[in-house]
Enzyme design. Structure first.
Site, PDB file in Angstrom:
ATOM      1  N   ASN A 110     -21.795  30.384  46.606  1.00 35.40           N
ATOM      2  CA  ASN A 110     -20.936  30.278  45.322  1.00 35.40           C
ATOM      3  C   ASN A 110     -21.649  31.585  44.447  1.00 35.40           C
ATOM      4  O   ASN A 110     -20.804  32.246  43.692  1.00 35.40           O
ATOM      5  CB  ASN A 110     -21.508  28.930  44.821  1.00 35.40           C
ATOM      6  CG  ASN A 110     -20.742  27.923  45.181  1.00 35.40           C
ATOM      7  OD1 ASN A 110     -19.512  28.050  45.943  1.00 35.40           O
ATOM      8  ND2 ASN A 110     -21.108  26.839  44.692  1.00 35.40           N
ATOM      9  N   ARG A 114      -3.694  29.275  50.699  1.00 34.54           N
ATOM     10  CA  ARG A 114      -4.757  29.577  51.635  1.00 34.54           C
ATOM     11  C   ARG A 114      -4.439  28.642  52.739  1.00 34.54           C
ATOM     12  O   ARG A 114      -4.154  27.513  52.537  1.00 34.54           O
ATOM     13  CB  ARG A 114      -6.231  28.863  51.100  1.00 34.54           C
ATOM     14  CG  ARG A 114      -6.714  29.859  49.769  1.00 34.54           C
ATOM     15  CD  ARG A 114      -7.969  29.355  49.474  1.00 34.54           C
ATOM     16  NE  ARG A 114      -8.176  30.037  47.860  1.00 34.54           N
ATOM     17  CZ  ARG A 114      -8.543  31.223  47.615  1.00 34.54           C
ATOM     18  NH1 ARG A 114      -8.676  32.071  48.574  1.00 34.54           N
ATOM     19  NH2 ARG A 114      -9.147  31.344  46.336  1.00 34.54           N
ATOM     20  N   ARG A 162      -7.652  35.076  46.229  1.00 40.36           N
ATOM     21  CA  ARG A 162      -8.805  35.997  46.295  1.00 40.36           C
ATOM     22  C   ARG A 162      -9.849  35.800  47.314  1.00 40.36           C
ATOM     23  O   ARG A 162      -9.880  34.472  47.931  1.00 40.36           O
ATOM     24  CB  ARG A 162      -9.826  35.754  44.971  1.00 40.36           C
ATOM     25  CG  ARG A 162     -11.034  36.827  44.818  1.00 40.36           C
ATOM     26  CD  ARG A 162     -11.581  36.633  43.706  1.00 40.36           C
ATOM     27  NE  ARG A 162     -10.821  37.080  42.611  1.00 40.36           N
ATOM     28  CZ  ARG A 162     -10.681  36.399  41.318  1.00 40.36           C
ATOM     29  NH1 ARG A 162     -10.813  35.250  41.158  1.00 40.36           N
ATOM     30  NH2 ARG A 162     -10.033  37.163  40.441  1.00 40.36           N
ATOM     31  N   HIS A 212       0.456  29.494  43.108  1.00 45.33           N
ATOM     32  CA  HIS A 212      -0.745  28.488  43.177  1.00 45.33           C
ATOM     33  C   HIS A 212      -0.282  27.241  43.706  1.00 45.33           C
ATOM     34  O   HIS A 212      -0.932  26.434  44.014  1.00 45.33           O
ATOM     35  CB  HIS A 212      -1.490  28.727  42.027  1.00 45.33           C
ATOM     36  CG  HIS A 212      -2.942  27.886  42.381  1.00 45.33           C
ATOM     37  ND1 HIS A 212      -3.301  26.812  41.707  1.00 45.33           N
ATOM     38  CD2 HIS A 212      -4.174  28.170  42.964  1.00 45.33           C
ATOM     39  CE1 HIS A 212      -4.569  26.410  42.380  1.00 45.33           C
ATOM     40  NE2 HIS A 212      -4.923  27.154  43.082  1.00 45.33           N
ATOM     41  N   TYR A 215     -12.439  18.837  51.008  1.00 48.32           N
ATOM     42  CA  TYR A 215     -11.877  18.702  49.505  1.00 48.32           C
ATOM     43  C   TYR A 215     -11.228  17.471  49.600  1.00 48.32           C
ATOM     44  O   TYR A 215     -10.341  16.929  50.300  1.00 48.32           O
ATOM     45  CB  TYR A 215     -10.957  19.976  49.406  1.00 48.32           C
ATOM     46  CG  TYR A 215     -11.761  21.195  49.291  1.00 48.32           C
ATOM     47  CD1 TYR A 215     -12.926  21.401  49.965  1.00 48.32           C
ATOM     48  CD2 TYR A 215     -10.978  22.447  48.725  1.00 48.32           C
ATOM     49  CE1 TYR A 215     -13.320  22.682  50.113  1.00 48.32           C
ATOM     50  CE2 TYR A 215     -11.282  23.712  49.054  1.00 48.32           C
ATOM     51  CZ  TYR A 215     -12.691  23.869  49.354  1.00 48.32           C
ATOM     52  OH  TYR A 215     -13.451  25.222  49.632  1.00 48.32           O
ATOM     53  N   ARG A 267     -15.104  18.780  37.407  1.00 49.37           N
ATOM     54  CA  ARG A 267     -16.116  19.113  38.429  1.00 49.37           C
ATOM     55  C   ARG A 267     -16.868  20.463  38.128  1.00 49.37           C
ATOM     56  O   ARG A 267     -18.225  20.443  38.397  1.00 49.37           O
ATOM     57  CB  ARG A 267     -15.293  19.399  39.728  1.00 49.37           C
ATOM     58  CG  ARG A 267     -16.589  19.627  40.993  1.00 49.37           C
ATOM     59  CD  ARG A 267     -15.910  20.306  42.141  1.00 49.37           C
ATOM     60  NE  ARG A 267     -15.536  21.817  41.863  1.00 49.37           N
ATOM     61  CZ  ARG A 267     -14.510  22.143  42.362  1.00 49.37           C
ATOM     62  NH1 ARG A 267     -13.508  21.771  42.867  1.00 49.37           N
ATOM     63  NH2 ARG A 267     -14.385  23.777  42.424  1.00 49.37           N
ATOM     64  N   HIS A 320     -11.344  18.386  44.342  1.00 50.37           N
ATOM     65  CA  HIS A 320     -10.490  19.425  44.107  1.00 50.37           C
ATOM     66  C   HIS A 320      -9.015  18.801  43.484  1.00 50.37           C
ATOM     67  O   HIS A 320      -8.167  19.367  43.046  1.00 50.37           O
ATOM     68  CB  HIS A 320     -10.243  19.967  45.570  1.00 50.37           C
ATOM     69  CG  HIS A 320      -9.598  21.214  45.543  1.00 50.37           C
ATOM     70  ND1 HIS A 320      -8.107  21.306  45.782  1.00 50.37           N
ATOM     71  CD2 HIS A 320      -9.520  22.362  44.882  1.00 50.37           C
ATOM     72  CE1 HIS A 320      -7.682  22.598  45.569  1.00 50.37           C
ATOM     73  NE2 HIS A 320      -8.720  23.147  45.087  1.00 50.37           N
TER      74      HIS A 320
END
Length: 720
Positions: free
Chosen positions: A57, A406, A436, A466, A499, A595, A623
């Site tokens: 992270n 993704r 990214r 997204h 997730y 979160r 998530h």
């Protein structure tokens, strides 16, 4: 209900004091991740995992966020932010907290977790602590497996300082010519293609004469112990480990790029070697002259250097999760297959003892009513993946359209889309090339899909796509029916096990029509800006969310009950925060489950008295996004891909859908209630931005969100 009080006219809600800096808030989130590694209630190997997550992270944080603040500081640019902190002030505050956090991280590993592993026969040793036979084995291993891969690079008048790749781990070696005493610097890159930890073979897997489960050493120590092979005839004057992090937030001028895919491919290659060094990590034992020389050559300021006491790059501790020690890990969870998607048993007519199991017709299941799935508690494979797979093979399916932000490297979803194209269906995949750190992976999948005949598009210039949506168009008799999946998470079977995410399956005509319009906007020249049910960014999502919050304000001011529960990853947008403050002042009760980043300050008298914020950190990464508006006891629920961040509301294509089936609404409320009642994984946020972890009171049963939701899902299915 909290009593509404007249807003204090002296309170200016745009005042800097009511907002928390985004970067500092993120650092607080990562500190909560680190706490999971400190908490003795967390199983030992999971504690190592959280140390690794903290490290990875932090790598991304430096590459993307801190590097951006550094650029602003270097350029003497002072952007106006809600919190009012200048870039230099941010960097000073971040560094102070980071030094403390990173020191705690390494102390925890070296003084707590590393010794604890030895109790289970796991010994990560120093090379100097190995026996002669073990060292002899590693010397042989070095000659055969490591030495051929290494490339020592010297620095002298004829050899300029070498270019170093992002996140590379390196040895700085001082070599001395014994003939004239001249010292030189050499750099050896620790190969990322080799295992970070070198394991002893079974016959040498011992400690103090006793057999062990695992014994090994870090790769860099094996290299350091055999430097004479790399510099024969020279004297080794010392060696010190260091690691660099480069700025990786590259801009792509989409409107000027003739070929977006090619432009991003070129920028990815630059990211590895050309971004400025925003962090230099080095062993604290490195001599001052060597340190100053490296800082000069890498153009690194002193406040970007971090001394490490211990092993660099603890992100590699993920390795230890592979050890066969199930008692030191979280109990594995087998995702449930939703009852409506349970396999259909087909008994052989001739041999009643022979039967086969087949998935049900998922389109028939959806026609019976909307279906909500909750990963990882429920199976991604049996729901989302099966939906795409059946669509790919169903002769009545005419078209499949989906967004891919993704996905995994061996994605069965992508393979199903290829199959669908081979079956002559109209297949459209919107692949977001600007996701990214997944750009290279997405480029490869885009090429593969195009080669298979799938129509691949890259979205809208200036907007990241997204949204997590799929549209299946199916011919049924004399009509066309549209089936949709609208989710909160990526179409990634691997992350679906880690997730928490939600997905809605439906064949409601309005949702199908909305997704048709959305895909036409994404793939063609449609300027569609209004939708029937979907809340779509960058057009209707912000205004719709603001209207829903204002409606709660109206209810509270009219003497009714105003109440909001919102669950998301991050809360950053200043306009939404200010509106939530107004709602609190009007008496609206607001529970926020955030979160990660939260720039809102809860519990400030006269401003946010009625706002509570919790963060849940644990086995799974939270998530999913859920929004509940009480609406005077006629609640409305929404799920989707967007956080309350400016980028999600204004600069991305997002889709948020209402959930209207009463049973599904009740399930969402049950999950929210479980999280709000958590006394194990939940952290309460204070007005100053700090967090305190909840603990069960004496005699109180522990209520951790992830364990409670597992039990809830299991009981729900059993009761049905």
């Amino acid at each position: 209900m909290a009593k509404a009080e007249a807003a204090d006219p002296a309170v200016t809600l745009s005042d800097h004091q009511y907002y928390i800096n985004r970067e500092i808030s993120w650092l607080g989130f990562n500190e909560r991740v680190l706490h999971e590694a400190l908490d003795p209630r967390t199983p030992l190997l999971e504690r190592l995992k959280f140390l690794a997550i903290y490290s990875t992270n932090l790598d991304e944080f430096f590459m993307v966020r801190i590097s951006g603040v550094m650029e602003q500081a270097d350029a003497d640019v002072h952007p106006t932010t809600p919190d009012g902190l200048s870039p230099p002030k941010q960097l000073a505050m971040l560094r102070s907290r980071l030094i403390e956090q990173v020191q705690l991280q390494h102390q925890t590993f070296e003084q707590d977790l590393r010794p604890a592993l030895t109790q289970y026969g796991v010994h990560l040793k120093q090379y100097s602590d190995l026996g002669q036979e073990q060292q002899a084995y590693l010397t042989d291993y070095f000659e055969k497996r490591i030495f051929p891969v290494l490339t020592p690079l010297s620095v002298d008048p004829s050899h300029p300082f070498p270019r170093m790749s992002n996140l590379s781990l390196n040895l700085a070696v001082r070599v001395i010519n014994p003939d004239n005493g001249v010292e030189r610097f050499a750099r050896i890159k620790v190969p990322g293609s080799l295992p970070r930890f070198i394991s002893m073979p079974d016959d040498l897997c011992t400690h103090q004469g006793k057999d062990c489960l695992w014994v090994g050493v870090p790769l860099e120590q094996v290299i350091a112990a055999n430097l004479n092979y790399l510099f024969p005839g020279m004297t080794i004057g010392g060696h010190h480990l260091f690691r660099i992090t480069r700025d990786a937030d590259f801009p792509v001028l989409e409107d000027e790029a003739d070929d977006l895919l090619l432009a991003i491919e070129q920028e990815i290659s630059k990211r590895r070697l050309e971004g400025f060094v925003c962090r230099l990590e080095l062993e604290s034992s490195m001599p001052e002259d060597l340190r100053q020389g490296m800082m000069r050559e890498l153009k690194v300021k002193a406040d970007r250097v971090f001394e490490i006491d211990g092993m660099l790059h603890l992100g590699d501790l993920f390795f230890f999760l592979s050890l066969p020690l199930p008692e030191l890990k979280d109990k594995p969870w087998a995702p449930l297959v939703p009852l409506r998607l349970q396999p259909v048993i087909d008994i052989d007519d001739e041999d009643k003892n022979t039967y086969t199991e087949q998935p049900p017709d998922i389109f028939q299941v959806i026609r019976q009513g909307d279906l909500l799935v909750h990963h990882p508690y429920e199976s991604f494979t049996a729901s989302v993946q099966e939906f795409i797979t059946q669509a790919a093979h169903d002769p009545r399916v005419l078209a499949i359209k989906m967004t891919l932000y993704r996905t995994s490297g061996d994605s069965p979803i992508v393979k199903a889309l290829i199959t669908a194209a081979e079956n002559r269906k109209q297949v459209v995949a919107l692949v977001e090339l600007k996701a990214r750190f997944d750009e290279a992976n997405n480029i490869e999948w885009a090429k593969t899909l195009e080669d298979a005949g799938v129509h691949v598009v890259y979205g809208i210039v200036g907007l990241k796509t997204h949204t997590k949506t799929t549209l299946v168009v199916r011919e049924e008799g004399d009509q066309i029916r549209r089936y949709v999946h609208i989710g909160t998470g990526n179409y990634n079977p691997k992350t679906s096990k880690l997730y928490t995410d939600l997905g809605l399956f439906s064949c409601q005509e309005n949702l199908g029509a909305d997704l048709t319009d959305l895909f036409n906007f994404l793939t063609g020249y449609s300027r569609q800006q209004t939708y029937r049910k979907l809340l779509v960014a960058p057009y209707t999502l912000r205004t719709s969310m603001e209207a829903l919050i204002r409606r709660e304000i109206d209810h509270a001011q009219a003497g009714g009950q105003g109440k909001i529960i919102a669950k998301m990853n991050s809360l950053v947008d200043a306009k939404i925060i200010r509106l939530l403050y107004e709602a609190s002042q009007a008496g609206v009760e607001i529970d926020l489950i955030v979160r990660g980043i939260c720039c809102l300050r809860p519990g400030i008298k006269g401003v946010s008295d009625n706002i509570r914020v919790i963060s849940v950190i644990g086995q799974f990464l939270e998530h999913s996004r859920i929004f509940c508006f009480h609406n005077n006891d006629q609640p409305e629920y929404y799920i989707g891909s967007a956080d309350w961040m400016t980028r999600n509301l204004d600069r991305r294509v997002e889709a948020v859908t209402p959930v209207e089936d009463p049973a599904l609404m009740a399930e969402l409320q049950d999950v929210l209630d479980i999280m709000l009642a958590d006394n194990r994984q939940a952290w309460d946020m204070a007005p100053d931005g700090s967090f305190t972890q909840r603990r069960p009171a004496k005699g109180e049963t522990e209520r951790g969100t992830h364990a409670m939701v597992k039990a809830y899902m299991t009981k729900r299915d059993r009761d049905r």
